[in-house]
Every structure is written in C-alpha cells, then in structure tokens.
Design an enzyme around this catalytic site. Structure first.
Site, PDB file in Angstrom:
ATOM      1  N   ARG A 147     -10.095   1.457 -18.828  1.00  0.00           N
ATOM      2  CA  ARG A 147     -11.413   1.938 -18.428  1.00  0.00           C
ATOM      3  C   ARG A 147     -12.226   2.275 -19.664  1.00  0.00           C
ATOM      4  O   ARG A 147     -11.682   2.828 -20.622  1.00  0.00           O
ATOM      5  CB  ARG A 147     -11.267   3.236 -17.637  1.00  0.00           C
ATOM      6  CG  ARG A 147     -11.686   3.338 -16.228  1.00  0.00           C
ATOM      7  CD  ARG A 147     -12.750   2.452 -15.694  1.00  0.00           C
ATOM      8  NE  ARG A 147     -12.713   2.454 -14.250  1.00  0.00           N
ATOM      9  CZ  ARG A 147     -12.127   1.508 -13.516  1.00  0.00           C
ATOM     10  NH1 ARG A 147     -11.572   0.449 -14.076  1.00  0.00           N
ATOM     11  NH2 ARG A 147     -12.135   1.592 -12.204  1.00  0.00           N
TER      12      ARG A 147
ATOM     13  N   GLU B  92     -20.485   0.422 -20.144  1.00  0.00           N
ATOM     14  CA  GLU B  92     -20.710  -0.952 -19.674  1.00  0.00           C
ATOM     15  C   GLU B  92     -21.703  -0.957 -18.505  1.00  0.00           C
ATOM     16  O   GLU B  92     -21.758   0.011 -17.757  1.00  0.00           O
ATOM     17  CB  GLU B  92     -19.362  -1.589 -19.252  1.00  0.00           C
ATOM     18  CG  GLU B  92     -18.681  -0.881 -18.103  1.00  0.00           C
ATOM     19  CD  GLU B  92     -17.284  -1.456 -17.810  1.00  0.00           C
ATOM     20  OE1 GLU B  92     -16.477  -1.630 -18.741  1.00  0.00           O
ATOM     21  OE2 GLU B  92     -17.038  -1.713 -16.621  1.00  0.00           O
TER      22      GLU B  92
ATOM     23  N   HIS C  58     -15.192  -6.903 -17.528  1.00  0.00           N
ATOM     24  CA  HIS C  58     -14.465  -6.086 -16.538  1.00  0.00           C
ATOM     25  C   HIS C  58     -14.007  -6.960 -15.357  1.00  0.00           C
ATOM     26  O   HIS C  58     -14.379  -6.722 -14.212  1.00  0.00           O
ATOM     27  CB  HIS C  58     -15.353  -4.924 -16.047  1.00  0.00           C
ATOM     28  CG  HIS C  58     -14.587  -3.820 -15.412  1.00  0.00           C
ATOM     29  ND1 HIS C  58     -14.965  -2.481 -15.478  1.00  0.00           N
ATOM     30  CD2 HIS C  58     -13.443  -3.807 -14.673  1.00  0.00           C
ATOM     31  CE1 HIS C  58     -14.108  -1.728 -14.827  1.00  0.00           C
ATOM     32  NE2 HIS C  58     -13.173  -2.510 -14.313  1.00  0.00           N
TER      33      HIS C  58
HETATM   34  C1  DGY Z   1     -10.217  -1.190 -10.671  1.00  0.00           C
HETATM   35  O1  DGY Z   1      -9.700  -1.551  -9.614  1.00  0.00           O
HETATM   36  O2  DGY Z   1     -10.199  -0.026 -11.046  1.00  0.00           O
HETATM   37  C2  DGY Z   1     -10.897  -2.234 -11.487  1.00  0.00           C
HETATM   38  O3  DGY Z   1     -11.235  -1.786 -12.735  1.00  0.00           O
HETATM   39  C3  DGY Z   1     -12.134  -2.763 -10.779  1.00  0.00           C
HETATM   40  O4  DGY Z   1     -11.768  -4.012 -10.355  1.00  0.00           O
END
Ligand code: DGY
Length: 325
Positions: A238, A267, A285
């Site tokens: 993340r 982002e 992402h």
């Molecule tokens: C999640 O599932 O947390 C991803 O980063 C989004 O697809």
C-alpha cells in the site's frame, strides 16, 4: 420497501446482479472518482455501499449518511475506511480477503522478474529503435534463481509469494511483527530473521504488510541504507508503507539496483523522481487485477453487502462490535 445500495465505481455485472436481487441499486458505471461531497450526497439515503480503495469513508461522511448500515470494500486492504468512525456510527465494514492472494502473489513475481532482468529498459530500447547489434554485456541483470528473497510480512499474500520461490531454489527470509507458526514457516521454507538481517542480506526485498499508522514509512531511508547496492525492492502492499522520497533518493545515488512498484504515496500521483529513473518498473495498482479475481472480489463484496443488510452478520466483517441482529 427494498433497502437502497450505492455502488461507488464501475463493477462487474455479476456483482450488480447479486445486489439487484435484494436491493434497489444505484451505481456509478461512468466510474468517476467521487468527491467527498458527491459521495455524501449519493449515500445520504442509502443503507449499503459497495466501495473501493478510492473512496474515503470517515466520520465527516458517516455523519451525513444516517441510514448507512454497511460499507463493503472491494479490496482486501481497508485503509480507506476509518473503522473507529464506523463503530461510532454503527456501520458494518467488510473486505475481500483470501480470493486475491494467488493473483497478487503472481504479480509480485512479475515485478521481481521484470525488475531483476530489466525488462522495462530492454523493451523501451527495442521500441525506441535503438537495438543495433547483440552485445555480451547488454542489460546485465540480477539472477533470481538461487538468490535470497526477503519477505516483509508473511501474511496470506507473503506466504504465497514464499511458496512460489521454491521453483527458483531461493533462500527465503522473512520478518513480521509476529513470528509465523512452525508449520507455516515449513510450508514456505522461510526463516524468521530480524528486520536488519532481512534488509542487509536479501537480494530481493518484497513488501507485504498492510498500511496503518504503525506501518507508515515502515521502509524508509534507514532500511534502504541496509540493502546491498545490487539488491532490488518490490512493493505492491500500500502506498505509504514505503517512504517514496527516500526510495527515489536511494535509487538515484545507486544505493540499491532497482525497484518494482505497484503502489505509491498519494496515488495516482507519484513522486516525479520515479519517472526519471530507468531502473524502476511501474504499475498502476494492478496486483490483484486478473479478470477472474477482480470479478470475484466484486461479487464477494456484493455478497458481504447482502448478508450485512439481510442478516446483520456478514462474512469478512472488519468491526464485529457493530454486528447487528
Ligand atoms: C486490495 O485488495 O487491497 C488491492 O490493493 C485493491 O485491489
């Protein structure tokens, strides 16, 4: 009277079908990222919401949505949702764990291989018409086979990444806030080490921890300075877990050899330094983005929403304090 559900962004028809058989559904197939004001207006008279990582669910919003009972994120990560605020306002929050582990781990390997073998640089070289002859020393990369892989966070996704390393006959080190049970370590052939040892010894460091106040900039200048000059960093966890400015700096001065990145602080904006560096593989992402997996995530979120609003007891509930009868 049917309960009302709002779907904040474009989703698969399969997910809309699940919701439509129970609720009056309004959706945003135009896929515009809604402002806080637009989201508050859309949710003001709704009992349920299917949300995404781009939607901020906080107390300012919840104060304006008195009917809201369930916020069902189409993601395993939920740092876009303030769970304390959900508790205060009696709103159930759910996520989509498990179903994206394999797909997301596959993508970590895509980043590992592309970054180690400089695939983006080599491809750009051909596309730009610069390939004039074969050279012995062209795009010399890092061997992945028999290298040392350092996994930060041996959770569900980290474990799958580790199991994939067997095929490359790698040594696997990991660090986590808690040591994994012996059977997990054995299945992953992973050895628990300190953070210092992991960053200092690994040829490839890959990050698989969630974002929270505690993990903000968990990988910064100090950790990067421990890494070998020949090592690469892979990050698909993340934005905010890695200090992007410190990473750009480490890459610029040759402190590490490269990075493969799927997530960024702030982002879709990203640190401009990344765009200037050839030794960085960039992705928007998409680690969980296979056709099958993203569809299953949306359907799972819809099923969470149905269970929340019909039974008060959804699977994948993040805040059991709010479970309803
Ligand atoms: C999640 O599932 O947390 C991803 O980063 C989004 O697809």
């Amino acid at each position: 009277m049917k309960k009302k559900v709002f779907v904040t962004r474009e989703v698969f028809a399969e997910a809309l079908d699940v919701l439509a058989s129970h609720f009056e559904v309004t959706d945003n197939q135009a896929d515009k990222v809604l402002t806080a004001e637009e989201l508050a207006l859309a949710l003001a008279d709704k009992e349920g919401a299917l949300t995404n990582v781009t939607d901020r669910i906080d107390s300012d919003l919840l104060l304006r949505c008195p009917r809201l009972q369930a916020v069902c994120n189409i993601a395993v990560g939920y740092n876009n949702i303030d769970l304390e605020a959900c508790n205060t306002h009696g709103v159930m929050a759910t996520n989509t764990p498990g179903i994206l582990d394999d797909t997301t781990a596959d993508f970590a390997w895509a980043l590992i291989l592309a970054t180690a073998r400089r695939l983006n640089e080599a491809e750009a070289y051909i596309r730009e018409g610069r390939w004039d002859k074969w050279r012995l020393k062209q795009f010399l990369g890092l061997d992945v086979h028999h290298a040392t892989l350092g996994i930060v966070g041996l959770g569900r996704i980290g474990q799958v990444v580790a199991r994939r390393a067997l095929g490359f006959e790698m040594e696997v080190l990991y660090h986590d806030v808690r040591r994994a049970p012996t059977e997990v370590e054995a299945a992953c052939r992973a050895r628990y080490v300190t953070r210092e040892e992991l960053f200092g010894r690994a040829d490839i460091v890959t990050i698989h921890i969630p974002y929270s106040r505690e993990t903000h900039h968990a990988v910064g200048a100090a950790e990067l300075s421990l890494m070998k000059k020949s090592a690469i960093l892979i990050h698909e966890a993340r934005g905010g877990v890695v200090d992007d400015a410190a990473l750009v700096e480490a890459l610029r001065r040759g402190g590490i050899a490269g990075a493969g990145l799927d997530v960024f602080e702030g982002e879709p904006a990203l640190h401009p330094g990344f765009l200037e560096l050839p030794n960085v593989v960039l992705a928007p992402h998409i680690a969980s983005s296979s056709e099958k997996t993203r569809c299953r995530m949306a359907v799972m979120a819809a099923e969470n929403c149905v269970a929340a609003l019909t039974t008060g007891n959804p699977p994948n509930l993040l805040n059991p304090a709010v479970q309803r009868k």
